[in-house]
Structure formats: C-alpha cells, structure tokens
Scaffold this motif. Structure first.
Motif: not given
Length: 121
Positions: A34-35, A38-39, A41-42, A108
């Motif tokens: 998930p990290e 998320e990285e 996505r950001r 993304h």
C-alpha cells in the motif's frame, strides 16, 4: 553422413527470458505494498523509491501491443486510458469507461491496472 545439427541457442534464449521474467514478476509481487501504491498516487512522475522505480521500469518495458497510455479527451479537463494496438495505422482502443479529471490521475489509473495484472498473474 553427419547427423542433423540443430541450433538450440535460440531456444535456450527463449527459455532463459521466460524464466527470468517469472522470477522478476515474483519479486515485484513481493514489493507491491500500500505504501508503494500511495507513493505513486502522490507523485506519478519524478523521483521515486527504489521499490517503486523497479516496478515502473518493469511496466515501461512491456511490449507495445496492448500497452496502456493516456488519451486527452478534453485538454485540462478529461482524460481516458487507451491500449495501443502495436501496429502502425491501427487505432488504439479505449480501456474501460472511466474519464479522469487530470492526466496525473489517469497515469495512476494505468499504474493500478498494471499492478492488478501483475498480482493476478
């Protein structure tokens, strides 16, 4: 009479590439967290962690046939994901019906599709 000589170097190369790809995909499945998602996505563009960069390199090396890309539907307002045909003159086909409000979000979305395919294989 000499026995028929068969060049197996081509066959060995195919076997080696398939085996290497299998090991590589196994490793990439382990680093998808998930990290990492998320990285991306950001920050879909720019500098990334080593784990995300390895994943992106794999995605970028996929063959042109059915490679995913972003198509501008309306500049600065609407974007969609398409799959390239890999053949000159053949139009790309849309992937799904989703329209994204920014190129960043569409990028993304492509990443998530590749991650899903990698996890399912």
């Amino acid at each position: 009479m000499r026995p028929l000589e068969i060049d197996t170097s081509q066959d060995r190369e195919v076997v080696f590439r398939e085996r290497f790809d299998t090991y590589r995909r196994e490793y990439l499945r382990e680093i998808i967290t998930p990290e990492v998602i998320e990285e991306h996505r950001r920050s879909p563009w720019g500098q990334h962690s080593e784990r995300l960069e390895r994943l992106l390199i794999y995605i970028r090396q996929q063959p042109l046939t059915n490679k995913l890309a972003v198509k501008v539907v309306e500049p600065f307002k609407a974007y969609r994901i398409i799959a390239l045909s890999g053949h000159r003159g053949a139009a790309p086909r849309p992937v799904g019906e989703e329209i994204f409000p920014s190129a960043r979000e569409a990028c993304h979305g492509i990443f998530l599709l590749y991650v899903q395919e990698l996890l399912e294989s």
